[in-house]
Design a protein around this motif. Structure first.
Motif, mmCIF file in Angstrom:
data_model
loop_
_atom_site.group_PDB
_atom_site.id
_atom_site.type_symbol
_atom_site.label_atom_id
_atom_site.label_comp_id
_atom_site.label_asym_id
_atom_site.label_seq_id
_atom_site.Cartn_x
_atom_site.Cartn_y
_atom_site.Cartn_z
ATOM 1 N N THR A 59 0.859 -1.236 0.230
ATOM 2 C CA THR A 59 0.059 -0.018 -0.028
ATOM 3 C C THR A 59 0.768 1.294 0.129
ATOM 4 O O THR A 59 0.368 2.193 -0.293
ATOM 5 C CB THR A 59 -0.737 -0.089 1.199
ATOM 6 N N ASP A 60 1.922 0.992 0.519
ATOM 7 C CA ASP A 60 2.909 2.195 0.581
ATOM 8 C C ASP A 60 3.416 2.851 -1.108
ATOM 9 O O ASP A 60 3.603 3.747 -1.311
ATOM 10 C CB ASP A 60 4.378 2.020 1.137
ATOM 11 N N LEU A 61 3.187 1.564 -2.012
ATOM 12 C CA LEU A 61 3.612 2.123 -3.388
ATOM 13 C C LEU A 61 2.439 2.677 -4.164
ATOM 14 O O LEU A 61 2.470 3.426 -4.923
ATOM 15 C CB LEU A 61 3.860 0.732 -4.044
ATOM 16 N N PHE A 62 1.118 2.212 -3.963
ATOM 17 C CA PHE A 62 -0.084 2.468 -4.368
ATOM 18 C C PHE A 62 -1.287 1.783 -4.007
ATOM 19 O O PHE A 62 -1.016 0.573 -3.775
ATOM 20 C CB PHE A 62 0.026 2.101 -6.083
ATOM 21 N N GLY A 63 -2.201 2.613 -3.781
ATOM 22 C CA GLY A 63 -3.417 1.969 -3.081
ATOM 23 C C GLY A 63 -4.829 2.724 -3.793
ATOM 24 O O GLY A 63 -4.637 3.415 -4.783
ATOM 25 N N PRO A 64 -5.898 2.088 -3.381
ATOM 26 C CA PRO A 64 -7.130 2.621 -4.061
ATOM 27 C C PRO A 64 -7.346 4.168 -4.089
ATOM 28 O O PRO A 64 -7.755 4.681 -4.846
ATOM 29 C CB PRO A 64 -8.196 2.167 -2.962
ATOM 30 N N VAL A 137 7.855 5.218 -9.058
ATOM 31 C CA VAL A 137 9.013 5.548 -9.802
ATOM 32 C C VAL A 137 10.407 5.221 -9.223
ATOM 33 O O VAL A 137 11.279 4.411 -9.989
ATOM 34 C CB VAL A 137 9.356 7.271 -10.046
ATOM 35 N N ASP A 138 10.488 5.175 -7.945
ATOM 36 C CA ASP A 138 11.751 4.704 -7.119
ATOM 37 C C ASP A 138 11.774 3.260 -7.064
ATOM 38 O O ASP A 138 12.835 2.918 -7.214
ATOM 39 C CB ASP A 138 11.737 5.530 -5.810
ATOM 40 N N PHE A 139 10.532 2.642 -6.737
ATOM 41 C CA PHE A 139 10.400 1.233 -6.713
ATOM 42 C C PHE A 139 11.122 0.506 -8.043
ATOM 43 O O PHE A 139 11.702 -0.442 -8.009
ATOM 44 C CB PHE A 139 9.119 0.738 -6.315
#
Length: 424
Positions: A59-64, A137-139
């Motif tokens: 969820t730290d990368l992308f969530g709803p 982008v970072d991940f």
């Protein structure tokens, strides 16, 4: 040309960074060496959340809420969104339009029309998130460095009980990272092992459908925090369960041996025997007429391949792959400010994720090759440039091989302006 790269050079560090190793560890529950030997390009790997180091999931990368932000407030345009329903793509004209005064461009995502599609069971595919969403982008940069491969990140948002795409296979490897909700995956062995990009599943649709009706090699439900690795060619379908689902798909554009073949054939144009015309009047539809020409061509190609230069092939592969993986973003205004304030006490470091080669170029210059251009420097700058590129030195005033701080600042300013370096 003489290579001047650092140990492990040729555009990548000798030892992967801690952030790169951590990015891979978020995706696989086994040690990197075991993943490379037992799974990479061969077999799927299911990694449950409890087996992975980050208990918070993805969820730290992308969530709803992040998806809603992109769909409603960022002026998103095609092709950063696709919508699929019942195995088919929904034409973009049904959910795009102008954005009002001062933003009349007609391919912008319209939130109310996206709602209409999603509420009726369509799957939303947010594409290219490795270019537009900062955590990804970072991940993506770190994971790409760990794998030494270019990659892309998409997000799939599927309403409860829905399935966006029929059983199919991808022509690139993927990591599936389940962010929210649960999704049922059925995975079957390939009908075409290791397919190339031009060998998409649509050309084998009947065989794919027939294989999908048989017993699955892997039948699992992914829950939040779970990860799944699928090599290219493995058949898969996925259906959201009792609630809506959000997962990230990291597509890995790994090079193949066929890419080497393509580059070798391009370089083979240098051979005059292979450029020769067929005899006058040859009937190219007649196998008997073609046979002696084919024999001679194969012989000429074999002779040329035995003399093929690995350096020339590597140079072509560099031109092909380096532009596919961008380095870390820079802040142009902040970078300009650092340029204005640069002095001997300034500390600089290599732009994260930047691939480079430093090679001799004639007798009095060196060439710094980057993903999008080549920079030429005086040969006496080589020790200082190498020190900065490898991180051996960060303070401008400590650069070796140059007579005074004025020359050191001149070199540092050039590399800072070229976005090779960033403030440490």
């Amino acid at each position: 040309m003489t290579h001047l790269d650092p140990p492990g050079g040729h555009g990548r560090p000798a030892v992967p960074s801690a952030s790169a190793a951590a990015a891979l560890a978020r995706c696989v529950s086994v040690e990197p060496a075991k993943f490379a030997a037992a799974h990479w390009g061969h077999t799927p790997l299911l990694s449950r959340a409890a087996e992975l180091p980050d208990t918070a999931g993805f969820t730290d990368l992308f969530g709803p809420a992040d998806a809603d932000e992109l769909l409603s407030r960022r002026g998103l345009r095609t092709p950063f969104l696709r919508i699929a329903k019942d195995g088919q793509l929904v034409p973009a004209g049904r959910w795009t339009g102008g954005g009002g005064a001062g933003a009349e461009i007609g391919d912008q995502v319209l939130d109310e029309r996206v709602l209409e599609q999603y509420a009726s069971g369509a799957t939303l595919v947010l594409q290219g998130l490795h270019r537009i969403w900062p955590p990804l982008v970072d991940f993506a940069r770190d994971l790409g460095l760990a794998l030494n491969q270019p990659l892309q990140v998409n997000a799939y948002l599927t309403p409860a009980g829905s399935q966006g795409f029929a059983t199919h296979y991808d022509t690139h490897d993927v990591f599936v990272l389940q962010v929210d909700g649960r999704k049922h995956w059925r995975i079957h062995a390939p009908v075409l092992p290791d397919p190339l990009e031009k060998q998409a599943w649509g050309g084998r649709a009947d065989e794919v459908t027939a294989t999908a009706q048989g017993p699955a090699a892997l039948d699992v439900v992914l829950a939040p925090g779970d990860a799944l690795y699928l090599p290219r060619g493995w058949l898969h379908s996925a259906q959201a369960q009792e609630a809506s689902s959000l997962h990230l798909t990291v597509g890995i554009r790994a090079l193949t041996r066929y890419a080497l073949v393509e580059e070798l054939l391009t370089l083979a144009a240098e051979d005059q025997r292979l450029r020769a015309s067929l005899p006058f009047g040859t009937d190219v539809a007649d196998p008997d007429a073609i046979e002696p020409e084919l024999t001679e061509t194969v012989e000429a190609l074999r002779d040329w391949l035995l003399r093929a230069d690995p350096g020339a092939v590597a140079a072509r592969l560099r031109q092909r792959t380096w532009p596919a993986a961008r380095p870390a973003p820079i802040r142009p205004l902040a970078q300009a400010g650092a340029l204005a304030a640069l002095d001997a006490d300034s500390r600089l470091t290599l732009r994260p994720g930047l691939r480079w080669q430093l090679v001799a170029h004639g007798s009095d210059t060196v060439a710094l090759r980057l993903f999008d251009r080549t920079i030429t420097l005086p040969a006496d700058c080589e020790p200082a440039a190498r020190a900065l590129l490898t991180g051996a030195v960060t303070r401008v005033g400590d650069l070796p091989g140059l007579p005074d701080d004025a020359d050191r600042i001149t070199l540092a300013r050039r590399l800072l302006r070229e976005a090779v370096l960033v403030p440490a």
